[in-house]
Design an enzyme around this catalytic site. Structure first.
Site, PDB file in Angstrom:
ATOM      1  N   GLU A 140      -4.785  -0.577   6.400  1.00 24.89           N
ATOM      2  CA  GLU A 140      -4.008   1.012   7.149  1.00 24.89           C
ATOM      3  C   GLU A 140      -4.667   1.516   7.499  1.00 24.89           C
ATOM      4  OE1 GLU A 140       0.152   1.201   7.515  1.00 24.89           O
ATOM      5  OE2 GLU A 140      -1.091  -0.961   7.017  1.00 24.89           O
TER       6      GLU A 140
ATOM      7  N   HIS B 287       1.011  -0.911  -0.281  1.00 24.47           N
ATOM      8  CA  HIS B 287      -0.023   0.429   0.120  1.00 24.47           C
ATOM      9  C   HIS B 287       0.726   1.232  -0.356  1.00 24.47           C
ATOM     10  CE1 HIS B 287      -3.366   2.525   1.146  1.00 24.47           C
ATOM     11  NE2 HIS B 287      -2.522   3.020   1.821  1.00 24.47           N
TER      12      HIS B 287
END
Length: 298
Positions: free
Chosen positions: A274, A72
């Protein structure tokens, strides 16, 4: 498939012995098809981001060994750039949902071979405000599950920790008020989870919605009204092509290329695992924004 110059990036904070084994399983395979292979051990998220940016315009291929969180952050370094290399992912985390989306095997030796023999395909990228995501954006149950994961359990139990966290979170799930607008529709009400999907794996499990594709230029939006067994049954029923979406009572599903969501209280946003922001949020799809390697067979 051969490449002239590639960067292989991995997290230097991972266990030394485990990382040496991972490198030993992958580097001999990859080096056979790459003329110049640069290997960099990063020491922090910021180091990984900076390394990706510094090398992006000088390489043909970026190989990332890591979990969904590492990926990510690397994607968020690469996606805003004008020159973006082909990206290959080696599974190095717990769930590795992005590699599953690309049909990359979870065995590292097989994954390296799949990258060499794989094909480059266009992949859509989601953008939520100033952040990018490959797999999902979510609030409610999905974000709370991530926050409930015990780090010691994650280390010792791996993917089982996600299921334990989910069971814990479902029992504590509280609904929230939301308003969601797309270019053509408006939705509002109470929900325990809103998830915007580009990929179709979550916590190693395939989401049973046949229309989800990371290459169709659309976001798949799933609104779950409560955490009951009826919601779970309706979700499973979406794998059946005969299911009428408009008949669903516990779930709302739609596709769009852009949406804005507002909640009555600020909700933490989970983006590819996240927790990085909160609502409200504006989300859009960037069609074919990245070129990534997908396995030709699993």
């Amino acid at each position: 498939m051969g490449y002239n110059k590639a960067l292989y990036i991995y997290n230097g904070n991972a266990g030394k012995e485990a990382m040496e084994e991972k490198l030993a399983q992958t580097l001999p395979i990859l080096s056979q098809a790459i003329k110049q292979l640069i290997i960099i051990q990063t020491e922090s998220i910021e180091d990984a981001r900076t390394t990706c940016i510094d090398y992006a315009s000088h390489i043909d291929l970026l190989i990332i060994l890591g979990g969904d969180g590492t990926i990510h952050n690397c994607i968020n370094a690469i996606a805003p750039l004008n020159e973006r290399p082909v990206i290959a992912i080696l599974p190095g985390g717990t769930s590795n949902d992005i590699t599953r989306m690309l049909q990359i095997p979870q065995n590292l030796y097989q994954a390296a071979s799949a990258i060499i023999d794989g094909k480059v395909v266009p992949i859509d990228v989601g953008k939520a405000d100033d952040r990018y995501f490959l797999n999902f954006w979510g609030i409610g149950l999905v974000a709370e599950t991530s926050q409930n994961i015990d780090n010691d359990q994650k280390k010792n139990l791996g993917v089982l920790s996600y299921f334990m966290s989910t069971l814990k979170t479902v029992g504590q799930a509280k609904s929230f008020s939301y308003e969601l607008k797309t270019s053509s529709d408006r939705y509002q009400g109470e929900a325990v989870m809103v998830i915007v999907l580009n990929g179709k794996y979550l916590g190693t499990r395939e989401i049973p919605i046949t229309s989800i594709s990371p290459s169709d230029g659309r976001l798949d939006v799933l609104i779950v009204k409560n955490s009951s067994l009826a919601s779970f049954r309706e979700l499973l029923s979406m794998n059946n092509p005969e299911t009428e979406i408009n008949d669903l009572q516990e779930i709302t599903y739609t596709q769009t290329n852009r949406l804005h969501i507002h909640t009555n209280e600020t909700k933490d946003v989970d983006t590819d695992g996240e927790i990085i922001s909160g609502t409200p949020s504006t989300i859009e799809i960037l069609p074919s924004h990245l070129r990534m390697i997908k396995a030709t067979s699993n």
